[in-house]
Design a protein around this motif. Structure first.
Motif, PDB file in Angstrom:
ATOM      1  N   UNK A 175       0.827  -1.221   0.000  1.00 54.35           N
ATOM      2  CA  UNK A 175       0.000   0.000   0.000  1.00 54.35           C
ATOM      3  C   UNK A 175       0.855   1.262   0.000  1.00 54.35           C
ATOM      4  N   UNK A 176       1.776   1.317  -0.932  1.00 57.56           N
ATOM      5  CA  UNK A 176       2.729   2.426  -0.974  1.00 57.56           C
ATOM      6  C   UNK A 176       2.101   3.709  -1.494  1.00 57.56           C
ATOM      7  N   UNK A 177       2.682   4.808  -1.052  1.00 58.00           N
ATOM      8  CA  UNK A 177       2.338   6.124  -1.586  1.00 58.00           C
ATOM      9  C   UNK A 177       3.648   6.848  -1.856  1.00 58.00           C
ATOM     10  N   UNK A 178       3.916   7.147  -3.113  1.00 62.32           N
ATOM     11  CA  UNK A 178       5.178   7.780  -3.501  1.00 62.32           C
ATOM     12  C   UNK A 178       4.933   9.226  -3.913  1.00 62.32           C
ATOM     13  N   UNK A 179       5.847  10.099  -3.496  1.00 59.37           N
ATOM     14  CA  UNK A 179       5.804  11.500  -3.878  1.00 59.37           C
ATOM     15  C   UNK A 179       7.178  11.913  -4.386  1.00 59.37           C
TER      16      UNK A 179
END
Length: 371
Positions: A175-179
């Motif tokens: 459940x990654x969130x990359x910025x």
């Protein structure tokens, strides 16, 4: 000779009239020479100290210059208005890595990571721990990277775990969130995933590469479970080993996580679609349509019309190109975002749902097609 005899013998010696003056001059000259030697020694010593100071200043300047090539993980967190995360990156629990790999046109540096709970003030999560990782990317030729021109979506930064299939433990299952953002010519990635500390008693990697979801065109898994990039993978890539604390591992939780994904299988052998399918491509105004037709068992081609000859395309997730009660195989269309993949001759099982912009599993064949 005793002392008295020595004194008497000395008194009997005759000296020249200028002996005293010459002796005084000799002593004065010797004194001047000694003073000069001391001065020279002081000057040489001073010069050596000056050289050492200059060397230290130069070394410090180089170190400061290197440090200024990129922001620290805490500064990256501050750029996103994340004060708690910034403090965590400064704390004792943070792991500083600062390792660099050069690949293609890029220098890829993994700066560090930290794990903890409720560190994201914008998206609080009181239920589970997260791992936050920071990576810096810059061009080797010095060309600055900019937000407007850098293709963030063409690259992936993801954890991987030795002994676990790359399709089971990665950004998608965690459940990654990359910025990402560019500053002073350097592009920074801030990756937020479910905590990877449960895998800390195994070899845990952080991979950065040109591409999307992990597959055997990108990675290969050795017999001992170690993961590496495929020998023929030519995209930009870097693989870092993370120095996690084994004491923080939770083998039961890790095994349960892998089992929950239902994707713990892996093979390094690649299927060749052209060997089992006939591929037909059609250019449209805004995309490319790809038709995959299974070859007949006798080596011939299944007589399945394409949309260009059938007068229309089947709806997404629906059967098409077949009539009720007909022996002619049906087909369906899967929208993939960049184009359309149309699988003629395959009927998806009733419990399979075609999801836009995702992988599509097709019926009993077990085939998986991606954009």
């Amino acid at each position: 000779m005793n002392r008295e005899d020595y004194r008497n013998a000395f008194d009997e010696l005759s000296f020249s009239a200028d002996f005293e003056a010459r002796t005084a001059d000799l002593l004065r000259n010797r004194a001047r020479e000694l003073e000069k030697e001391r001065t020279n020694m002081t000057i040489r010593k001073t010069k050596k100290i000056a050289v050492l100071i200059a060397a230290c200043i130069a070394l410090l300047a180089v170190s400061v210059s290197a440090a200024m090539l990129w922001l620290s993980p805490a500064q990256v967190a501050e750029e996103y208005d994340q004060p708690l995360l910034a403090e965590a990156f400064k704390g004792p629990g943070a792991i500083s890595i600062n390792e660099t790999v050069e690949s293609g046109d890029f220098s890829i540096t993994l700066l560090g990571l930290v794990s903890g709970r409720d560190l994201d003030v914008l998206n609080p999560d009181l239920e589970m721990d997260h791992t936050y990782s920071v990576l810096a990317l810059r061009r080797l030729d010095g060309t600055p990277l900019e937000n407007e021109t850098f293709d963030f979506g063409s690259y992936t930064m993801t954890p991987l775990v030795a002994g676990c299939s790359p399709v089971a433990v990665n950004n998608w299952t965690l459940d990654a969130f990359a910025q990402g953002f560019a500053k002073d010519g350097v592009y920074y990635y801030l990756l937020d995933t479910a905590s990877i500390e449960m895998f800390a008693d195994r070899t845990v990697y952080m991979a950065f590469y040109e591409g999307f979801a992990p597959n055997n065109n990108i990675f290969t898994v050795a017999g001992d479970g170690s993961i590496s990039f495929a020998a023929d993978f030519t995209g930009v890539h870097a693989l870092f080993t993370l120095p996690l604390d084994p004491a923080k591992a939770d083998r039961a939780a890790a095994d349960a996580f892998v089992a929950s994904t239902g994707m713990d299988g892996w093979t390094n052998e690649r299927s060749e679609p052209e060997g089992e399918w006939d591929v037909e491509r059609h250019e449209t105004e805004d995309s490319e349509e790809i038709f995959l037709r299974p070859r007949a068992k006798d080596g011939g081609e299944e007589e399945i019309p394409s949309p260009e000859t059938s007068g229309g395309e089947p709806e997404a997730g629906q059967e098409g190109n077949g009539q009720a009660g007909s022996d002619e195989p049906g087909g369906f269309q899967a929208d993939t975002g960049n184009g359309k993949v149309i699988l003629n001759g395959l009927k998806p099982a009733e419990d399979i749902t075609v999801i836009e912009n995702d992988f599509t599993t097709t019926g009993d064949s077990g085939g998986v097609v991606s954009e």
